[in-house]
Design a protein around this motif. Structure first.
Motif, short mmCIF file in Angstrom:
data_model
loop_
_atom_site.label_atom_id
_atom_site.label_comp_id
_atom_site.label_asym_id
_atom_site.label_seq_id
_atom_site.Cartn_x
_atom_site.Cartn_y
_atom_site.Cartn_z
N SER A 105 0.81 -1.22 0.00
CA SER A 105 0.00 0.00 0.00
C SER A 105 0.84 1.27 0.00
CB SER A 105 -0.93 0.00 1.23
OG SER A 105 -0.16 -0.06 2.42
N GLN A 106 2.15 1.15 0.15
CA GLN A 106 2.99 2.33 0.18
C GLN A 106 4.42 1.94 -0.20
OE1 GLN A 106 2.59 3.58 4.26
NE2 GLN A 106 4.22 2.23 4.95
N THR A 107 5.33 2.91 -0.14
CA THR A 107 6.72 2.67 -0.50
C THR A 107 7.34 1.58 0.35
OG1 THR A 107 7.02 4.96 -1.23
CG2 THR A 107 9.01 3.72 -0.65
N ILE A 108 8.06 0.65 -0.29
CA ILE A 108 8.82 -0.37 0.42
C ILE A 108 10.19 0.23 0.77
CG2 ILE A 108 9.92 -2.63 0.25
CD1 ILE A 108 7.64 -3.46 -1.61
N LYS A 109 10.55 0.16 2.03
CA LYS A 109 11.75 0.84 2.48
C LYS A 109 13.02 0.10 2.05
CE LYS A 109 13.18 3.53 6.49
NZ LYS A 109 12.93 4.78 5.79
N HIS A 110 13.06 -1.21 2.28
CA HIS A 110 14.23 -2.00 1.94
C HIS A 110 13.82 -3.26 1.17
CE1 HIS A 110 15.30 0.01 5.85
NE2 HIS A 110 16.37 0.34 5.15
N ARG A 158 7.86 1.17 -10.11
CA ARG A 158 8.45 2.33 -9.45
C ARG A 158 7.44 3.44 -9.18
NH1 ARG A 158 10.31 2.60 -14.82
NH2 ARG A 158 9.89 4.55 -15.93
N GLN A 159 6.33 3.49 -9.90
CA GLN A 159 5.32 4.51 -9.64
C GLN A 159 4.26 4.02 -8.66
OE1 GLN A 159 3.80 6.69 -13.03
NE2 GLN A 159 5.59 6.18 -14.24
N GLN A 160 3.86 2.76 -8.82
CA GLN A 160 2.82 2.22 -7.95
C GLN A 160 3.37 1.92 -6.55
OE1 GLN A 160 0.79 -1.23 -9.50
NE2 GLN A 160 0.13 -1.91 -7.47
N THR A 161 4.51 1.26 -6.49
CA THR A 161 5.13 0.88 -5.21
C THR A 161 6.63 1.15 -5.29
OG1 THR A 161 3.51 -0.92 -5.06
CG2 THR A 161 5.30 -0.93 -3.46
N PRO A 162 7.05 2.40 -5.08
CA PRO A 162 8.49 2.69 -5.15
C PRO A 162 9.26 1.95 -4.06
CG PRO A 162 7.16 4.70 -5.18
CD PRO A 162 6.25 3.59 -4.81
N ILE A 238 13.87 7.28 -5.70
CA ILE A 238 13.64 8.40 -4.80
C ILE A 238 12.49 9.28 -5.31
CG2 ILE A 238 14.70 10.43 -3.74
CD1 ILE A 238 17.39 9.04 -4.08
N SER A 239 12.52 9.59 -6.57
CA SER A 239 11.50 10.44 -7.18
C SER A 239 11.01 9.80 -8.48
CB SER A 239 12.04 11.86 -7.44
OG SER A 239 12.56 12.43 -6.27
N PRO A 240 10.11 8.83 -8.41
CA PRO A 240 9.64 8.15 -9.62
C PRO A 240 9.09 9.13 -10.63
CG PRO A 240 8.84 7.06 -7.64
CD PRO A 240 9.45 8.36 -7.20
N LYS A 241 9.48 8.92 -11.87
CA LYS A 241 8.97 9.80 -12.94
C LYS A 241 7.50 9.49 -13.21
CE LYS A 241 13.38 10.34 -15.32
NZ LYS A 241 14.11 10.15 -16.60
N LYS A 242 6.75 10.50 -13.55
CA LYS A 242 5.35 10.33 -13.90
C LYS A 242 5.21 10.17 -15.40
CE LYS A 242 4.13 11.04 -9.62
NZ LYS A 242 3.62 9.94 -8.79
#
Length: 244
Positions: A105-110, A158-162, A238-242
């Motif tokens: 549901s959100q960014t995976i840290k590692h 990378r956009q859905q789950t960075p 870090i900053s996924p492109k749209k």
């Protein structure tokens, strides 16, 4: 928050599961069993954990629910390096990566990946993380295919789950005779190194390579030799492109 260990019910992955539970980490251990013997081994290890409140064994993709808060993901497939049918096993890993990353549901840290030093093949001289890969053994080729596949999946989502940080751990040998967690043993030092790779918040985002030699495992100093695999893709994490 949930830690997911693909391969958390067998081999070194099961030892990592035991270690994480000692650290009071809430985790889901995904079975890599692809035949009856492997599934039976995984079920026996599951029973060894008992009814631990922080432990969830998973045997099917249907059992992994959507909108799961996944903080850390380990891909620890020891069976990839010691069994036949590696193409099917790589496909199994890829399918599970897609399942976890699409459900997160959100960014995976590692994201920590167990690879193998055989990926360097017959390299001569000093070998470090900047040495070009040139696999010549089956273990080396499997490690190369696994690393490439993981990177493809990370870029795909990378956009859905960075993913903030990908740590690829290249070990000299990933097969151990015992799955017992024994504090102070060589195996414990390997597990501790893998655990640190999944909790290291001092590295910048991106893809990092760790060559873990026997000496480095002893000293817990694998983090001292970090290299970027490809600095050009760092921004994706870090900053996924749209699109558009």
């Amino acid at each position: 928050m949930l830690t997911v260990v693909y391969g958390g019910l067998d081999g070194i992955g099961f030892t990592l599961t035991q270690y994480l539970l000692e650290q009071e980490v809430t985790l889901a251990a995904i079975s890599t069993g692809m035949n009856e013997d492997e599934k039976m081994e995984d079920e026996e290890n599951e029973m060894a954990c008992g009814r631990h409140a922080l432990f969830q064994p998973i045997y099917s993709q249907e059992a992994f629910s959507d909108d799961t808060d996944v903080s850390d993901l380990y891909v620890i497939c020891e069976r990839l390096y010691r069994n036949a049918d590696t193409s099917k096993r790589l496909q199994h890993i890829e399918q599970w990566l897609e399942t976890v990353m699409s459900a997160a549901s959100q960014t995976i840290k590692h994201l920590v990946v167990l690879s193998h030093l055989d990926i360097y093949g017959d390299a001569v001289g000093d070998v470090d993380e900047q040495t070009a890969v040139h696999p010549s053994t089956e273990q080396g080729h499997n490690a190369d295919k696994l690393e490439q596949m993981v990177i493809r999946q990370v870029l795909k989502y990378r956009q859905q789950t960075p993913v903030e940080q990908v740590n690829i751990m290249r070990l000299p040998d990933v097969s151990y005779n015992s799955t017992t967690y024994d504090p102070g043993s060589d195996r414990e030092k390997v597990i501790s190194t893998l655990y640190q790779a999944g909790t290291n918040d001092h590295l910048s985002g991106g893809i990092h390579i760790f060559n873990v030699s026997d000496h480095q495992v002893y000293q817990n100093s694998a983090g001292e030799k970090v290299r970027f695999l490809n600095q050009k893709v760092q921004s994706f994490f870090i900053s996924p492109k749209k699109d558009g």
